[in-house]
Design a protein around this motif. Structure first.
Motif, PDB file in Angstrom:
ATOM      1  N   ASN A   1     -27.089 154.577  23.924  1.00  0.00           N
ATOM      2  CA  ASN A   1     -26.221 153.486  23.011  1.00  0.00           C
ATOM      3  C   ASN A   1     -25.139 154.893  23.418  1.00  0.00           C
ATOM      4  OD1 ASN A   1     -27.600 151.964  22.100  1.00  0.00           O
ATOM      5  ND2 ASN A   1     -29.360 153.291  21.376  1.00  0.00           N
TER       6      ASN A   1
ATOM      7  N   GLU B   1     -20.931 149.774  17.505  1.00  0.00           N
ATOM      8  CA  GLU B   1     -22.150 148.486  16.890  1.00  0.00           C
ATOM      9  C   GLU B   1     -23.284 149.412  16.627  1.00  0.00           C
ATOM     10  OE1 GLU B   1     -21.466 145.197  19.632  1.00  0.00           O
ATOM     11  OE2 GLU B   1     -19.290 144.219  19.718  1.00  0.00           O
TER      12      GLU B   1
ATOM     13  N   THR C   1     -27.055 147.885  15.844  1.00  0.00           N
ATOM     14  CA  THR C   1     -27.585 146.076  15.941  1.00  0.00           C
ATOM     15  C   THR C   1     -28.877 146.482  14.663  1.00  0.00           C
ATOM     16  OG1 THR C   1     -29.011 146.640  17.443  1.00  0.00           O
ATOM     17  CG2 THR C   1     -27.282 145.705  18.766  1.00  0.00           C
ATOM     18  N   GLU C   2     -30.071 145.966  14.185  1.00  0.00           N
ATOM     19  CA  GLU C   2     -31.128 145.607  13.964  1.00  0.00           C
ATOM     20  C   GLU C   2     -31.892 146.416  14.840  1.00  0.00           C
ATOM     21  OE1 GLU C   2     -32.503 146.070  10.170  1.00  0.00           O
ATOM     22  OE2 GLU C   2     -30.777 145.282  10.180  1.00  0.00           O
ATOM     23  N   SER C   3     -31.748 146.059  15.621  1.00  0.00           N
ATOM     24  CA  SER C   3     -33.236 147.229  16.474  1.00  0.00           C
ATOM     25  C   SER C   3     -32.638 148.497  16.879  1.00  0.00           C
ATOM     26  CB  SER C   3     -32.840 145.897  18.007  1.00  0.00           C
ATOM     27  OG  SER C   3     -33.749 147.173  19.027  1.00  0.00           O
ATOM     28  N   ASP C   4     -31.316 148.464  16.950  1.00  0.00           N
ATOM     29  CA  ASP C   4     -31.335 150.827  17.075  1.00  0.00           C
ATOM     30  C   ASP C   4     -31.523 150.887  15.666  1.00  0.00           C
ATOM     31  OD1 ASP C   4     -30.083 149.917  19.151  1.00  0.00           O
ATOM     32  OD2 ASP C   4     -27.866 149.375  18.007  1.00  0.00           O
ATOM     33  N   LYS C   5     -31.534 150.914  14.431  1.00  0.00           N
ATOM     34  CA  LYS C   5     -32.180 151.275  13.665  1.00  0.00           C
ATOM     35  C   LYS C   5     -33.626 150.777  12.840  1.00  0.00           C
ATOM     36  CE  LYS C   5     -28.362 149.269  10.291  1.00  0.00           C
ATOM     37  NZ  LYS C   5     -27.752 148.505   9.394  1.00  0.00           N
TER      38      LYS C   5
END
Length: 444
Positions: free
Chosen positions: A229, A258, A260-264
């Protein structure tokens, strides 16, 4: 996030397996079954023409005796181990339980006894059903003799070990060993293979999904996410930190801005969170456990200042180890340059180690004197942060002693030992008070 098994992650996984009492016995059972049936391989060779002929009856008798006795010995081993575990929890601290249950000699003994029992049952069943021919019977006889010898040697060694397992001295030694290992790992890699924290703007906060303690951080997985990322990760919770939904684990940022919730979720999954703290990546936990043992020894119910004094000496050894320079070739270069990790604080380590002892031992003059001498020794090492922490805790311990000690002579003795806390602690200019209160200069 791609699945990555780093060396550090593998070490953490293996250490967790060592704490499971069933792993080694299971491996011994599988090995014993394989050994008992492997004797059949000799029947397919010409060894039957060379080897002596063994009748089935003697082998069956030996296997029957072994099968009957090994189950009893294994039961006795489990009973003795459980008693030792209970003793360690009651005399030392329950936080040392994982180290006691991970004792290699006890696990090896239990595995040997259970393995020998399974071996004898499998071999005896095969013998009574005519599974072996002449060469197989002789091979099985040799294997049985070897197993019997291993059992005898293991039992003799284990009796000596079980007599010490769970004793306070053995528990302290195990905690010291585990803490020293964690300190050496953190000393070689103070930022857990990451880089020191340099970012002024941390980015988006990532919070724990459930309550517990951070046990391990998969830095390699975080680096992989950051590379994919084009971002950075700043660790906010080191191993040993109490995590809760409102507690930041890390701060993440990307070039695009940016998140995302997936990154978190991927970042959260890199943090191993459990109900209890572990020794592996958390050297402060070892200091806490040693301090707890000393505090229990100083309680009115136990009243054992000698154990507390022993713990103080152990803590000095550990801090000397922490302050020792790395040997040639041990210098560490960070492998993950996108993950920023804060270093452990020496003041926090001193709080973990000495605050409880100074509080609970404030009314015991011999403990206070030894504590002041220990802090003086650490101040003389020469490391500036350690000097500052040692002098601070010496002053705090003296204040506690002033409130707890009733005899003026005892308090004067402690004050004399604590004089370094308000002086220059360099070896050539150490000022202490003589018995009549006159300052003297001496070399340590």
């Amino acid at each position: 996030m791609p699945s990555i098994i780093s060396t550090d992650q593998l070490r953490f996984f293996i250490n967790r397996l060592r704490e499971r009492l069933w792993v080694k016995p299971l491996a011994a059972c599988l090995l014993s079954i394989a050994a008992a049936l492997a004797a059949k391989l000799a029947d397919g060779t010409e060894l039957g023409l060379i080897l002596p002929t063994i009748k089935p009856e003697p082998v069956e008798t030996i296997l029957s005796i072994m099968a009957a006795s090994m189950l009893v010995i294994a039961t006795f081993a489990v009973t003795s181990m459980v008693s030792a575990y209970a003793s360690a929890s009651s005399t030392a601290t329950p936080r040392s339980f994982s180290l006691v249950i991970g004792d290699d000699r006890s696990q090896n003994a239990l595995s040997t006894f259970i393995g020998a029992f399974i071996y004898s049952i499998v071999a005896l069943t095969a013998m009574k059903n005519g599974y072996f021919e002449a060469a197989g019977r002789f091979t099985l006889f040799i294997l049985t003799a070897i197993v019997f010898g291993v059992v005898i040697i293991t039992f003799v060694r284990w009796v000596d070990s079980i007599a010490r397992l769970g004793r306070i001295g053995t528990t302290i030694a195990k905690v010291e060993q585990a803490t020293a290992q964690a300190l050496r790992l953190r000393q070689k890699s103070p930022t857990l293979d990451g880089v020191p924290v340099v970012s002024q703007v941390h980015g988006w906060a990532v919070f724990a999904s459930h309550v517990g303690y951070v046990q391990h951080i998969d830095i390699a997985a975080l680096e992989t996410w950051a590379e994919e990322n084009e971002g950075r990760v700043v660790i906010a919770a080191l191993p040993g930190t109490f995590a809760a939904p409102g507690r930041e684990l890390a701060y993440i940022s990307t070039c695009s801005g940016e998140i995302t919730e997936s990154d978190k979720q991927q970042v959260i999954q890199s943090f191993q969170i459990g109900d209890n703290r572990l020794f592996d990546d958390d050297p402060r936990f070892g200091l806490v456990v040693l301090s707890e043992i000393a505090c229990r020894a100083l309680s009115p119910a136990v009243n054992d200042p000698g154990t507390a004094i022993n713990i103080i000496g152990t803590l000095v050894r550990l801090f000397v180890l922490w302050n020792a320079p790395l040997k040639a070739g041990e210098e560490h270069t960070p492998k993950y340059n996108r993950v920023e990790v804060p270093e452990i604080s020496i003041h926090d380590m001193f709080d973990d180690a000495f605050t409880g002892i100074a509080r609970d031992g404030a009314g015991t003059v011999e403990v206070m004197i030894r504590l002041q001498k220990a802090l003086q020794s650490l101040a003389l090492i020469g490391d500036a942060p350690m000097q500052e922490a040692a002098k601070l805790h010496a002053r705090l311990a003296l204040k506690r002693a002033q409130l707890a000690l009733n005899l003026s002579e005892d308090l004067a003795t402690v004050c004399n030992a604590a004089a370094f806390a308000s002086t220059d602690v360099s070896p050539g200019n150490l000022q202490v008070l003589s018995g009549d209160g006159v300052p003297n200069h001496r070399a340590p």
